[in-house]
Design a protein around this motif. Structure first.
Motif, PDB file in Angstrom:
ATOM      1  N   GLY A   1      -9.529   3.291   4.942  1.00  0.00           N
ATOM      2  CA  GLY A   1      -8.190   2.806   4.971  1.00  0.00           C
ATOM      3  C   GLY A   1      -7.098   3.437   4.310  1.00  0.00           C
ATOM      4  O   GLY A   1      -6.027   3.958   4.919  1.00  0.00           O
ATOM      5  N   PHE A   2      -7.469   3.733   3.054  1.00  0.00           N
ATOM      6  CA  PHE A   2      -6.512   4.243   2.181  1.00  0.00           C
ATOM      7  C   PHE A   2      -6.403   5.965   2.475  1.00  0.00           C
ATOM      8  O   PHE A   2      -5.156   6.370   2.633  1.00  0.00           O
ATOM      9  N   LEU A   3      -7.607   6.557   3.089  1.00  0.00           N
ATOM     10  CA  LEU A   3      -7.321   7.867   3.268  1.00  0.00           C
ATOM     11  C   LEU A   3      -6.539   7.845   4.608  1.00  0.00           C
ATOM     12  O   LEU A   3      -5.722   8.931   4.752  1.00  0.00           O
TER      13      LEU A   3
ATOM     14  N   GLU B   1      -4.133   6.178   5.424  1.00  0.00           N
ATOM     15  CA  GLU B   1      -2.472   5.760   5.121  1.00  0.00           C
ATOM     16  C   GLU B   1      -1.954   7.000   4.496  1.00  0.00           C
ATOM     17  O   GLU B   1      -0.913   7.409   4.757  1.00  0.00           O
ATOM     18  N   VAL B   2      -2.944   7.815   3.729  1.00  0.00           N
ATOM     19  CA  VAL B   2      -2.445   8.949   3.156  1.00  0.00           C
ATOM     20  C   VAL B   2      -2.329  10.020   3.968  1.00  0.00           C
ATOM     21  O   VAL B   2      -1.164  10.977   3.923  1.00  0.00           O
ATOM     22  N   TYR B   3      -2.998  10.233   4.998  1.00  0.00           N
ATOM     23  CA  TYR B   3      -2.735  11.162   6.100  1.00  0.00           C
ATOM     24  C   TYR B   3      -1.573  11.135   6.725  1.00  0.00           C
ATOM     25  O   TYR B   3      -1.037  12.080   7.445  1.00  0.00           O
ATOM     26  N   GLN B   4      -1.011   9.821   6.800  1.00  0.00           N
ATOM     27  CA  GLN B   4       0.175   9.778   7.333  1.00  0.00           C
ATOM     28  C   GLN B   4       1.441  10.277   6.468  1.00  0.00           C
ATOM     29  O   GLN B   4       2.540  10.491   7.162  1.00  0.00           O
ATOM     30  N   GLU B   5       1.116  10.582   5.503  1.00  0.00           N
ATOM     31  CA  GLU B   5       2.046  11.202   4.545  1.00  0.00           C
ATOM     32  C   GLU B   5       2.022  12.605   4.449  1.00  0.00           C
ATOM     33  O   GLU B   5       3.157  13.235   3.833  1.00  0.00           O
ATOM     34  N   THR B   6       0.726  13.283   4.730  1.00  0.00           N
ATOM     35  CA  THR B   6       0.518  14.827   4.411  1.00  0.00           C
ATOM     36  C   THR B   6      -0.381  15.305   5.340  1.00  0.00           C
ATOM     37  O   THR B   6      -1.226  14.556   6.160  1.00  0.00           O
ATOM     38  N   ASP B   7      -0.193  16.494   5.506  1.00  0.00           N
ATOM     39  CA  ASP B   7      -0.918  17.240   6.519  1.00  0.00           C
ATOM     40  C   ASP B   7      -2.708  17.552   6.034  1.00  0.00           C
ATOM     41  O   ASP B   7      -3.442  17.361   7.052  1.00  0.00           O
ATOM     42  N   HIS B   8      -2.856  17.411   4.930  1.00  0.00           N
ATOM     43  CA  HIS B   8      -4.014  17.784   4.391  1.00  0.00           C
ATOM     44  C   HIS B   8      -4.439  17.007   3.012  1.00  0.00           C
ATOM     45  O   HIS B   8      -3.722  16.713   2.392  1.00  0.00           O
ATOM     46  N   ILE B   9      -5.510  16.718   2.998  1.00  0.00           N
ATOM     47  CA  ILE B   9      -6.231  16.063   1.803  1.00  0.00           C
ATOM     48  C   ILE B   9      -7.405  16.698   1.367  1.00  0.00           C
ATOM     49  O   ILE B   9      -8.267  17.075   2.019  1.00  0.00           O
ATOM     50  N   LEU B  10      -7.439  16.598  -0.228  1.00  0.00           N
ATOM     51  CA  LEU B  10      -8.486  17.484  -0.664  1.00  0.00           C
ATOM     52  C   LEU B  10      -9.261  16.268  -1.485  1.00  0.00           C
ATOM     53  O   LEU B  10      -8.899  15.549  -2.172  1.00  0.00           O
ATOM     54  N   ILE B  11     -10.540  16.145  -0.748  1.00  0.00           N
ATOM     55  CA  ILE B  11     -11.553  15.107  -1.340  1.00  0.00           C
ATOM     56  C   ILE B  11     -12.477  15.586  -2.450  1.00  0.00           C
ATOM     57  O   ILE B  11     -13.013  16.981  -2.449  1.00  0.00           O
ATOM     58  N   THR B  12     -12.609  14.947  -3.444  1.00  0.00           N
ATOM     59  CA  THR B  12     -13.560  15.399  -4.542  1.00  0.00           C
ATOM     60  C   THR B  12     -14.508  14.078  -5.053  1.00  0.00           C
ATOM     61  O   THR B  12     -14.125  13.118  -5.205  1.00  0.00           O
ATOM     62  N   SER B  13     -15.518  14.678  -5.126  1.00  0.00           N
ATOM     63  CA  SER B  13     -16.831  13.653  -5.544  1.00  0.00           C
ATOM     64  C   SER B  13     -17.527  14.270  -6.547  1.00  0.00           C
ATOM     65  O   SER B  13     -18.680  14.897  -6.083  1.00  0.00           O
ATOM     66  N   PRO B  14     -17.383  14.658  -7.594  1.00  0.00           N
ATOM     67  CA  PRO B  14     -17.822  15.536  -8.733  1.00  0.00           C
ATOM     68  C   PRO B  14     -19.388  15.252  -9.053  1.00  0.00           C
ATOM     69  O   PRO B  14     -19.952  16.189  -9.385  1.00  0.00           O
ATOM     70  N   ASN B  15     -19.718  13.972  -8.885  1.00  0.00           N
ATOM     71  CA  ASN B  15     -20.966  13.706  -9.486  1.00  0.00           C
ATOM     72  C   ASN B  15     -21.908  13.094  -8.370  1.00  0.00           C
ATOM     73  O   ASN B  15     -22.857  12.307  -8.537  1.00  0.00           O
ATOM     74  N   SER B  16     -21.382  12.900  -7.138  1.00  0.00           N
ATOM     75  CA  SER B  16     -22.175  12.366  -6.100  1.00  0.00           C
ATOM     76  C   SER B  16     -21.800  13.207  -4.785  1.00  0.00           C
ATOM     77  O   SER B  16     -21.054  12.779  -4.053  1.00  0.00           O
ATOM     78  N   PHE B  17     -22.527  14.157  -4.439  1.00  0.00           N
ATOM     79  CA  PHE B  17     -22.134  15.005  -3.283  1.00  0.00           C
ATOM     80  C   PHE B  17     -22.614  14.127  -2.056  1.00  0.00           C
ATOM     81  O   PHE B  17     -22.012  14.015  -1.338  1.00  0.00           O
ATOM     82  N   ASP B  18     -23.632  13.317  -2.148  1.00  0.00           N
ATOM     83  CA  ASP B  18     -24.023  12.515  -0.947  1.00  0.00           C
ATOM     84  C   ASP B  18     -22.945  11.475  -0.502  1.00  0.00           C
ATOM     85  O   ASP B  18     -22.841  11.345   0.703  1.00  0.00           O
ATOM     86  N   GLU B  19     -22.468  10.702  -1.775  1.00  0.00           N
ATOM     87  CA  GLU B  19     -21.448   9.795  -1.222  1.00  0.00           C
ATOM     88  C   GLU B  19     -20.166  10.430  -0.561  1.00  0.00           C
ATOM     89  O   GLU B  19     -19.525   9.931   0.302  1.00  0.00           O
ATOM     90  N   GLY B  20     -19.797  11.857  -1.175  1.00  0.00           N
ATOM     91  CA  GLY B  20     -18.687  12.487  -0.472  1.00  0.00           C
ATOM     92  C   GLY B  20     -18.998  12.740   0.834  1.00  0.00           C
ATOM     93  O   GLY B  20     -18.246  12.630   1.750  1.00  0.00           O
TER      94      GLY B  20
END
Length: 257
Positions: A226-228, A230-249
Motif C-alpha cells: 500500500g505504501f509503494l 502511495e509513493v508511486y502517485q508522487e513519482t514516476d520511478h521507485i528504487l527498491i533495495t533489499s540488501p540482505n534478502s534477495f528472495d523477499e525483494g
C-alpha cells in the motif's frame, strides 16, 4: 509501476583472499538474479562496492549482464564511487557506460574503502564537482548524470550546490515516510530535476542494514505494498533495495509489477 531493483555485484575477495573459482560462482549467481529480476521489471540498478568492500565494477557487471541476458530488454543504471577514483578514471568509466548504452550513472562518495593507502586517505573527487565537470564536457547529453540526496535536507548550502550542478535525477537515501518524498518534491520542483525515492524492503533480514543508516520503516512495515502504491502517485520511478534478502525483494516485485 516503474520499479528499479537494486542489485549488488559479486564481492572480489573471500576472507581477504582472491578465489577465482568462487568469484566465477558468484558471478553466475549474480547473472541468475538479474535474469529473475528481468521477469518482473526491466529496470536494474547496479551498486558500486557497498560499504567500501571491493566488488566487481558496476560498469563491468552491467556489461556482463548485457552479454549474458541477450534476450532481455534491460534498462540498466549504475552507481559510481567517486572517492576511489580521480577524474581521468571517472571519464573513462563514463565513456564505457555511454558506449554500453547504460541509462544513467549515480555518483556517490561512498563509504570508507576497506583498503586505503594510509589513514589520511581522502576522497579524490566530490560527486557534485564530478557532475559539474562531466556536464561541462557534454556527457549530460549522452547519459543521465545523477546524484544522491538524503531523505531530509538539513544542509541547504550543500543541497544548493547539488542543484547548481544540474543533475538529471536526485536519488534519495532510504525513505522513512511519504511526507519526506513530498517535502523533497516541493524543494526540487522549480529546478526541473527528477526525483527517485529509494525504499528498503522491511524484513527481519534487512533490520541490521536499516539500523546502520537510522532507517525507521514503522510507517510502512505493516502495509508495504500500500505504501509503494502511495509513493508511486508522487513519482514516476521507485528504487527498491533489499540488501540482505534477495528472495523477499523478489516477492515484493511479484506482487506489485
Amino acid at each position: 509501476m516503474n520499479i528499479i531493483y537494486e542489485l549488488n555485484p559479486p564481492k572480489i575477495l573471500n576472507s581477504y583472499r582472491i578465489d577465482i573459482a568462487l568469484l566465477n560462482q558468484e558471478l553466475l549467481k549474480f547473472l541468475n538474479r538479474a535474469r529473475i529480476i528481468s521477469n518482473f521489471t526491466k529496470y536494474i540498478h547496479i551498486t558500486d562496492s557497498v560499504l567500501g568492500i571491493p566488488r566487481f565494477s558496476s560498469i563491468h557487471a552491467a556489461q556482463m549482464m548485457m552479454n549474458n541476458l541477450t534476450n532481455v530488454a534491460l534498462n540498466i543504471s549504475c552507481s559510481v564511487r567517486t572517492r576511489d577514483r580521480n577524474m581521468n578514471s571517472i571519464i573513462q568509466m563514463v565513456t564505457d557506460a555511454v558506449l554500453l548504452k547504460i541509462r544513467g550513472l549515480l555518483f556517490i562518495q561512498g563509504d570508507k574503502p576497506a583498503f586505503e593507502e594510509s589513514e589520511n586517505a581522502s576522497s579524490l573527487s566530490n560527486p557534485t564537482d564530478v557532475i559539474k565537470l562531466l556536464t561541462s564536457i557534454g556527457f549530460d547529453k549522452l547519459i543521465d548524470l545523477d546524484l544522491s540526496i538524503p531523505n531530509k535536507i538539513s544542509n541547504q548550502k550543500v543541497f544548493q550546490k547539488k542543484v547548481n550542478s544540474k543533475p538529471h535525477t536526485f536519488i534519495t537515501q532510504s525513505i522513512n515516510s511519504i511526507q519526506e518524498i513530498r517535502d523533497l518534491k516541493d524543494l526540487i520542483k522549480p529546478k526541473n530535476i527528477q526525483l527517485i525515492p529509494c525504499i528498503m524492503v522491511p524484513s527481519v533480514k534487512n533490520e541490521r542494514a536499516a539500523a546502520m543508516i537510522g532507517l525507521d520503516w514503522s510507517e510502512y512495515q505493516d502495509n508495504f505494498l500500500g505504501f509503494l502504491k502511495e509513493v508511486y502517485q508522487e513519482t514516476d520511478h521507485i528504487l527498491i533495495t533489499s540488501p540482505n534478502s534477495f528472495d523477499e525483494g523478489i516477492e515484493v516485485l511479484k506482487k506489485i509489477v
